[in-house]
Scaffold this motif. Structure first.
Motif, PDB file in Angstrom:
ATOM      1  N   GLN A 253       0.825  -1.182  -0.005  1.00 35.34           N
ATOM      2  CA  GLN A 253      -0.017  -0.022  -0.072  1.00 35.34           C
ATOM      3  C   GLN A 253       0.806   1.197  -0.119  1.00 35.34           C
ATOM      4  O   GLN A 253       0.674   2.145  -0.809  1.00 35.34           O
ATOM      5  CB  GLN A 253      -0.957  -0.098   1.383  1.00 35.34           C
ATOM      6  CG  GLN A 253      -2.156  -1.086   1.114  1.00 35.34           C
ATOM      7  CD  GLN A 253      -2.830  -1.020   2.322  1.00 35.34           C
ATOM      8  OE1 GLN A 253      -2.637  -0.741   3.526  1.00 35.34           O
ATOM      9  NE2 GLN A 253      -4.220  -1.236   2.247  1.00 35.34           N
ATOM     10  N   GLU A 254       2.090   1.117   0.784  1.00 38.01           N
ATOM     11  CA  GLU A 254       2.811   2.360   0.905  1.00 38.01           C
ATOM     12  C   GLU A 254       3.602   2.528  -0.450  1.00 38.01           C
ATOM     13  O   GLU A 254       3.541   3.707  -0.857  1.00 38.01           O
ATOM     14  CB  GLU A 254       4.001   2.223   1.979  1.00 38.01           C
ATOM     15  CG  GLU A 254       3.133   2.299   3.422  1.00 38.01           C
ATOM     16  CD  GLU A 254       2.639   3.735   3.709  1.00 38.01           C
ATOM     17  OE1 GLU A 254       3.103   4.739   3.268  1.00 38.01           O
ATOM     18  OE2 GLU A 254       1.511   3.672   4.230  1.00 38.01           O
TER      19      GLU A 254
ATOM     20  N   TYR B 223       0.881   4.183  -2.907  1.00 36.98           N
ATOM     21  CA  TYR B 223       0.526   5.388  -2.574  1.00 36.98           C
ATOM     22  C   TYR B 223       1.795   6.505  -2.994  1.00 36.98           C
ATOM     23  O   TYR B 223       1.501   7.504  -3.622  1.00 36.98           O
ATOM     24  CB  TYR B 223       0.297   5.652  -1.003  1.00 36.98           C
ATOM     25  CG  TYR B 223       0.230   6.983  -0.458  1.00 36.98           C
ATOM     26  CD1 TYR B 223      -0.829   7.627  -0.663  1.00 36.98           C
ATOM     27  CD2 TYR B 223       1.196   7.699   0.068  1.00 36.98           C
ATOM     28  CE1 TYR B 223      -0.969   9.138  -0.299  1.00 36.98           C
ATOM     29  CE2 TYR B 223       1.087   8.892   0.638  1.00 36.98           C
ATOM     30  CZ  TYR B 223      -0.065   9.646   0.195  1.00 36.98           C
ATOM     31  OH  TYR B 223      -0.100  11.100   0.732  1.00 36.98           O
TER      32      TYR B 223
ATOM     33  N   VAL C 176      -7.038  14.828  -0.790  1.00 32.72           N
ATOM     34  CA  VAL C 176      -6.951  14.581   0.707  1.00 32.72           C
ATOM     35  C   VAL C 176      -7.507  15.667   1.580  1.00 32.72           C
ATOM     36  O   VAL C 176      -8.067  15.511   2.485  1.00 32.72           O
ATOM     37  CB  VAL C 176      -5.620  13.961   1.001  1.00 32.72           C
ATOM     38  CG1 VAL C 176      -5.207  14.028   2.397  1.00 32.72           C
ATOM     39  CG2 VAL C 176      -5.243  12.713   0.164  1.00 32.72           C
TER      40      VAL C 176
ATOM     41  N   THR D 158      -4.838   1.888  -1.923  1.00 29.30           N
ATOM     42  CA  THR D 158      -3.727   2.067  -0.825  1.00 29.30           C
ATOM     43  C   THR D 158      -4.252   2.350   0.457  1.00 29.30           C
ATOM     44  O   THR D 158      -3.417   2.175   1.570  1.00 29.30           O
ATOM     45  CB  THR D 158      -3.236   3.482  -1.381  1.00 29.30           C
ATOM     46  OG1 THR D 158      -4.045   4.615  -0.954  1.00 29.30           O
ATOM     47  CG2 THR D 158      -2.734   3.457  -2.718  1.00 29.30           C
TER      48      THR D 158
ATOM     49  N   TYR E 271      -5.696   4.764   2.023  1.00 36.72           N
ATOM     50  CA  TYR E 271      -5.657   6.163   2.526  1.00 36.72           C
ATOM     51  C   TYR E 271      -7.084   6.775   2.685  1.00 36.72           C
ATOM     52  O   TYR E 271      -7.220   7.851   3.215  1.00 36.72           O
ATOM     53  CB  TYR E 271      -4.819   6.982   1.829  1.00 36.72           C
ATOM     54  CG  TYR E 271      -3.082   6.773   2.132  1.00 36.72           C
ATOM     55  CD1 TYR E 271      -2.663   7.694   3.071  1.00 36.72           C
ATOM     56  CD2 TYR E 271      -2.464   5.632   1.950  1.00 36.72           C
ATOM     57  CE1 TYR E 271      -1.129   7.366   3.385  1.00 36.72           C
ATOM     58  CE2 TYR E 271      -1.248   5.342   2.395  1.00 36.72           C
ATOM     59  CZ  TYR E 271      -0.630   6.417   3.102  1.00 36.72           C
ATOM     60  OH  TYR E 271       0.674   6.114   3.621  1.00 36.72           O
TER      61      TYR E 271
ATOM     62  N   LEU F  82     -11.431   9.970   4.605  1.00 40.40           N
ATOM     63  CA  LEU F  82     -10.213   9.643   4.802  1.00 40.40           C
ATOM     64  C   LEU F  82      -9.975   8.561   5.881  1.00 40.40           C
ATOM     65  O   LEU F  82     -10.942   8.409   6.882  1.00 40.40           O
ATOM     66  CB  LEU F  82      -9.345  10.934   5.402  1.00 40.40           C
ATOM     67  CG  LEU F  82      -9.104  11.933   4.526  1.00 40.40           C
ATOM     68  CD1 LEU F  82      -8.040  12.965   5.156  1.00 40.40           C
ATOM     69  CD2 LEU F  82      -8.151  11.498   3.296  1.00 40.40           C
ATOM     70  N   SER F  83      -9.293   7.659   5.787  1.00 44.82           N
ATOM     71  CA  SER F  83      -8.988   6.599   6.680  1.00 44.82           C
ATOM     72  C   SER F  83      -8.010   7.157   7.685  1.00 44.82           C
ATOM     73  O   SER F  83      -7.619   8.303   7.607  1.00 44.82           O
ATOM     74  CB  SER F  83      -8.180   5.250   6.012  1.00 44.82           C
ATOM     75  OG  SER F  83      -7.075   5.586   5.467  1.00 44.82           O
TER      76      SER F  83
ATOM     77  N   LYS G 222      -4.828   6.285   8.035  1.00 42.72           N
ATOM     78  CA  LYS G 222      -3.642   6.381   7.524  1.00 42.72           C
ATOM     79  C   LYS G 222      -3.829   7.935   6.692  1.00 42.72           C
ATOM     80  O   LYS G 222      -2.673   8.768   6.527  1.00 42.72           O
ATOM     81  CB  LYS G 222      -3.105   5.313   6.503  1.00 42.72           C
ATOM     82  CG  LYS G 222      -2.657   4.193   7.294  1.00 42.72           C
ATOM     83  CD  LYS G 222      -1.959   3.005   6.230  1.00 42.72           C
ATOM     84  CE  LYS G 222      -2.706   2.902   5.093  1.00 42.72           C
ATOM     85  NZ  LYS G 222      -1.980   1.911   3.962  1.00 42.72           N
ATOM     86  N   GLY G 223      -4.643   8.108   5.967  1.00 46.88           N
ATOM     87  CA  GLY G 223      -5.174   9.347   5.324  1.00 46.88           C
ATOM     88  C   GLY G 223      -4.960  10.425   5.972  1.00 46.88           C
ATOM     89  O   GLY G 223      -4.439  11.634   5.730  1.00 46.88           O
TER      90      GLY G 223
ATOM     91  N   VAL H 120      -1.412  11.715   6.798  1.00 53.72           N
ATOM     92  CA  VAL H 120      -0.651  12.471   5.885  1.00 53.72           C
ATOM     93  C   VAL H 120      -1.295  13.874   5.243  1.00 53.72           C
ATOM     94  O   VAL H 120      -0.766  14.516   4.689  1.00 53.72           O
ATOM     95  CB  VAL H 120      -0.515  11.411   4.688  1.00 53.72           C
ATOM     96  CG1 VAL H 120       0.353  10.190   4.731  1.00 53.72           C
ATOM     97  CG2 VAL H 120      -1.835  11.264   3.980  1.00 53.72           C
TER      98      VAL H 120
END
Length: 590
Positions: A90-91, A94, A109, A155, A157, A167-168, A170-171, A174
């Motif tokens: 996923q990283e 992304y 985002v 991803t 995110y 957004l998750s 992780k999202g 960032v």
């Protein structure tokens, strides 16, 4: 860093399955036959991932490319093949999306960052933002943006909450970093990268060896022909490239041209005379005109006026010189477009049933006859959409009809709409909304239905369901008041005010029509406004003179049009259905 705007989704794959499919693809590339193109193509085809054009774009995102012989893995593909950890995959994906188009990632985002003033958005709301004036990046089409959004969702995110993206965790982490990036700096970096790429391209071209030159021809022993000799006075006239061309012909004699013109007029004088005689002779009726005369005789109407003969088309053969002298405009492929008068094909003779001298009932009989002869056309009806009215009617039935009406407004009958409604029933959406009134529970019951591309335009209409349910629950007994309205105009107005809102045009009419068809609204006065004023119906109503124009501006005008159509085309004509498909019977629409 760049601004890639071309994306494709993995064929037949939901975004939450992207990484498992990528692992499957990269695993095959590690086999002995994995680098062979035909074996790779067969593998993708067997797994439902192959499309001759789209798969190339989709897998180029992870640095996979191929020709007719071999499949090549770039740096990203090799890195993804070397890892077996889902978070690492996923990283990597992304970071690839960030490098491909940092502006797109930043704006999406930030729009979804609730902590910084953003909110949840549907895909179309996000697309309107990235195609508005506030977005400084390159233009991306809607299909490409939808595919890109699926890759971003893969991803982890962003995530789908109901019918909107959010957004998750992780999202959210960032989002702060992306928010601190300055737009001007990003644009400057992109411009510098473009300039450096242009400079490197120029350096490569300069370092490339010059193309080989052909050896000079040996001197000929024979004397050169006369055309290859230098011009008089020893001056080069620049025509050495044309030395092997034959000499130009002599210009024609003016006397010969005049004699040829006289001979032409003598040879074709009889043709001109025949053309003048044909112009004075009576013209044969076309098929359309003959059918119109036949229909007029059957209905006892006045025969239609004959069509005017077609005038000859006049097109200038050459560009004319501008007024006041000067050189004429250029001719040829690069000359400006010359606008010639369009040819007139005369007045199109309409069918006799549309003549003003025919009674309205005769018009209706003829149109209903066409409708019956041509067979049933697909129509949105409550039974066809799965509505059952076996029990006592109540506001729950009205909520169900209201949801259906909001889904189909402005949409012609399409198979995917019927399939979507059936999926909603199978997943218990209507039951959850009507019995519990919990919209979130109903959305969760749909599962991943909204993730499929063909359902997205339909599932976005469900945002109106909470307001619709709230109106009915705040004022119970709406259905009873509709049935007791006493007049069709009053019933439609009441539905518009207490079930829908002023933004809906067709929905209150369709709801009343289905209540009448189901036998719930049995008062004949209510059926007087049971015709649904779709744009197609209004256009056909204007063709036969029921309304003055198909562009109606007010709700009262829509009520008048519905009454006019329902009066003439009642229950046996499907409350206007026969008129709505009249253009098909006449060959005017698909």
């Amino acid at each position: 860093m760049g601004q890639r705007v071309e994306y494709e989704a993995l064929q037949g794959t939901r975004y939450d399955q992207y990484l498992s499919k990528l692992q499957l693809i990269l695993g095959f590339l590690g086999t002995p036959d994995g680098s062979k193109f035909k074996a790779f193509r067969d593998f993708l085809r067997k797994n439902g991932l192959w499309d001759k054009e789209k798969t190339v774009v989709a897998l180029s995102l992870i640095d996979l490319s191929w020709d007719r012989k071999t499949v090549k893995q770039g740096q990203l593909a090799q890195s993804m093949a070397a890892t077996h950890s889902l978070p690492e995959l996923q990283e990597l994906l992304y970071q690839r999306l960030v490098d491909a188009n940092i502006l797109l990632v930043k704006y999406v985002v930030e729009a979804l960052d609730v902590a910084a003033g953003g909110r949840l958005h549907s895909v179309h709301e996000l697309y309107r933002m990235v195609t508005s004036y506030v977005y400084p990046g390159d233009y991306v089409t809607l299909p490409n943006f939808q595919a890109w959004l699926d890759w971003l969702a893969a991803t982890g995110y962003i995530k789908l909450v109901g019918i909107r993206w959010a957004l998750s965790d992780k999202g959210q982490r960032v989002a702060t970093e992306l928010g601190q990036m300055d737009i001007e700096e990003i644009l400057e970096d992109l411009e510098e990268e473009d300039e450096s790429e242009e400079d490197s391209d120029e350096e490569v071209e300069a370092a490339a060896p010059p193309p080989p030159t052909a050896p000079a021809p040996a001197p000929a022993s024979a004397p050169a022909p006369a055309l290859a000799q230098a011009a008089p006075g020893g001056v080069d006239d620049g025509n050495e490239d044309w030395a092997d061309m034959p000499p130009e012909p002599e210009p024609p004699d003016p006397d010969a041209l005049a004699a040829a013109a006289v001979a032409f007029e003598e040879d074709f004088a009889d043709v001109d005379a025949e053309s003048e005689e044909d112009a004075d002779a009576p013209r044969a009726l076309s098929v359309m005109e003959a059918a119109a005369l036949r229909d007029a005789e059957e209905l006892g109407a006045d025969p239609p006026a004959p069509a005017r003969p077609r005038p000859a088309r006049q097109v200038p053969l050459a560009p004319m010189p501008p007024p006041g002298g000067g050189p004429p405009p250029p001719a040829g492929l690069h000359a400006p477009q010359l606008h010639a008068p369009l040819p007139s094909f005369g007045r199109v003779v309409p069918p006799a049933v549309l003549a003003s001298s025919v009674e309205a009932s005769a018009v209706a009989e003829r149109i209903v006859g066409w409708w019956n002869e041509l067979g049933d056309w697909p129509v949105y009806t409550a039974p066809d959409l799965g509505v059952e009215s076996s029990g006592p009617p109540g506001d729950g039935l009205l909520i169900e009809l209201g949801i259906l009406a909001s889904l189909i407004e402005g949409r012609p009958p399409q198979p995917q709409v019927f399939a979507f409604v059936q999926r909603m029933r199978d997943n218990g959406f209507f039951r959850a909304v009507i019995t519990g009134g919990q919209f979130d529970v109903a959305l969760n019951a749909l599962g991943d239905l909204g993730a499929e591309p063909w359902t997205r335009p339909l599932i976005e209409r469900l945002v109106h369901v909470p307001a619709l349910v709230r109106r009915v629950q705040s004022s119970p007994g709406v259905l009873e008041r509709v049935i007791g309205a006493g007049a069709g105009r009053a019933a439609v107005t009441l539905l518009r005010q207490q079930l829908f809102s002023e933004v809906w045009v067709e929905a209150p009419f369709w709801t009343l029509r289905e209540l009448v068809r189901l036998g719930i609204a049995s008062n004949e006065e209510l059926a007087r406004c049971a015709a649904v004023p779709t744009q197609r119906l209004l256009e056909n109503a204007a063709r036969i003179g029921l309304v003055s124009t198909a562009s109606l501006s007010g709700f009262e005008q829509l009520l008048d049009a519905s009454e006019a159509v329902a009066t003439l085309f009642g229950a046996r004509a499907g409350y206007g259905e026969a008129l709505e498909v009249m253009d098909r019977a006449l060959g005017l629409g698909a």
